[in-house]
Scaffold this active site. Sequence first.
Site, PDB file in Angstrom:
ATOM      1  CB  SER A 247    -102.266 -92.679 -27.675  1.00  0.00           C
ATOM      2  OG  SER A 247    -102.621 -92.272 -26.355  1.00  0.00           O
ATOM      3  CE  LYS A 248    -100.091 -87.681 -32.724  1.00  0.00           C
ATOM      4  NZ  LYS A 248    -100.682 -86.697 -33.667  1.00  0.00           N
ATOM      5  NE  ARG A 249    -104.858 -91.898 -23.450  1.00  0.00           N
ATOM      6  CZ  ARG A 249    -104.771 -92.568 -22.309  1.00  0.00           C
ATOM      7  NH1 ARG A 249    -104.325 -91.946 -21.229  1.00  0.00           N
ATOM      8  NH2 ARG A 249    -105.126 -93.829 -22.237  1.00  0.00           N
ATOM      9  CG  HIS A 250     -99.429 -93.059 -22.938  1.00  0.00           C
ATOM     10  ND1 HIS A 250    -100.292 -93.594 -23.869  1.00  0.00           N
ATOM     11  CD2 HIS A 250     -99.893 -93.437 -21.725  1.00  0.00           C
ATOM     12  CE1 HIS A 250    -101.232 -94.279 -23.236  1.00  0.00           C
ATOM     13  NE2 HIS A 250    -101.007 -94.204 -21.944  1.00  0.00           N
ATOM     14  N   GLY A 251     -97.086 -89.015 -24.148  1.00  0.00           N
ATOM     15  CA  GLY A 251     -95.843 -88.309 -24.435  1.00  0.00           C
ATOM     16  C   GLY A 251     -95.348 -88.645 -25.827  1.00  0.00           C
TER      17      GLY A 251
END
Length: 519
Positions: A273-277
């Site tokens: 997801s976006k929290r992984h970059g």
Amino acid sequence: MSALAEDTAVDTAPVLSAQGSAVRVRFAPSPTGTLHVGGARTALFNYLKARNEGGKFVLRIEDTDEARSTRESEDSMVKDLKWLGLDWDEGPDKPGDCGPYRQSERKHIYADVAKQLVDSGFAYPCFCSEEELEAKRAEAEAAGRPPQYDGTWRDADPAAVQAKLDAGEPHTYRFKVPPGKVVAIKDLVRGDVSWDADSTVGDFILLRSSGVPVYNFCVAVDDALMGITHVIRAEEHLTNTLRQCLILDALGRARPQYAHCSLILGEDRSKLSKRHGATSVDQFRQQGFLPEAMKNYLSLLGWNDGSEKEIFTEDELKQSFDLRRVIKSPAVFDMQKLRWMNGQHLRALPDEELSPLVGTALVEAGICTDAQGEFVAACTHICKGSMELVADAVPQVQMMLSYPLVDTLVSEEAHEIMEDGFVDIAKAVLAAHEAGELTPASEADAAAQWKAWIKALGKTLGRKGKRLFHPVRVAITGAMSGADVGEQLACLRAAGGEGVEHVSLDARMAQLREWVDKQ
């Protein structure tokens, strides 16, 4: 008013005759956002399957979600697919015998097929309001039953049904799941999968009261009418397969072969997801990743050719790809591995292809104004061996153009060099500069002249190896590490010739002289 079109007639036989012949696969994104790397992998696997077997790759836009689908999203996804080099044989911009290729343009087809299902007894109108359905769900949950439709209108009196239709009462159309029906598939990735249809889904909706078809109905109809032979998609779509197979069976159409690929996880083993970059293709493009590297890396997320090989050209992927080698365990997205792989592909590029990329990055960083001059060519040659991204050249070049001598000499890292007679090396470099030995007569002779000079210096001072090269590097570049010093000097000369701001060799030697005089 009935949601079914009474005057539509779609001749599907010619299209459906394609089923069972050449491989036909499809990538069918919903244009509600950007192209995620998971979607890009799905598109890639379909593309490689088609190219490996001489089949057709179809792009289909699943835009029946009118509230969320946008043409801007579709355009961005198409742009990303084209950047990756995944060219399709049929699609919105490449009309074929199976169009239109946007679901929003196929509503008359879905209405006609729904009518066929009603006429053949596989579907029926349902007049339950949303309030009634919610009450039924609550009652079922309270009784410990699955919250499925209870079949109120499944076997209703035909006269009562017709009366409501004539009165124009709002209604949906539901699929009539056969009692005791078991749907089983042999998934090419996950193996044998089966469902008890009646207890799993109940009678599900095909057309909403607005006449808008639901997702699974559209997908099943389109796969049938477009002659899709293999459906390759993410495992999150596995549960949709039950409804799609029921519809295909009711239409008397052959099911495609299914291959549900595992999800892509972040390095913490949670769903990417976006929290992984970065997670969208466009983000990776903007960061400077090559499409060849992205295709190479995405292909290895859940697939390999049975060897230890990791670097593939597109032609090699087309020749090697086989769904039988796709594994069902989740794939982990490793950003460091992607960067490494991108570096491998960068180094494989001929200088004439890599140099414009480096030049663009240097111009955008404000380092130079000419993206194709000798300075850029020199920088490309120097940075090529260490870049993972084209943007990596920027800090390397900035370091080469600067001269951080004072900071380096007072650093802990330089302590050993300072204690080992650095002053003597500095004086020898200054003498060589004053004698013109560090300025070649021509660029053609520069490399040979540099090697000859440093070899002679080593003999004069009785030094060799790192006792010679490290202090010379510090004296000339002001840094403890970096590219070959002779190549850096060539870069400085090119910078001077093109007006690129830099600390010239004369200015460097002036700073070095000032330091020596203080010792």
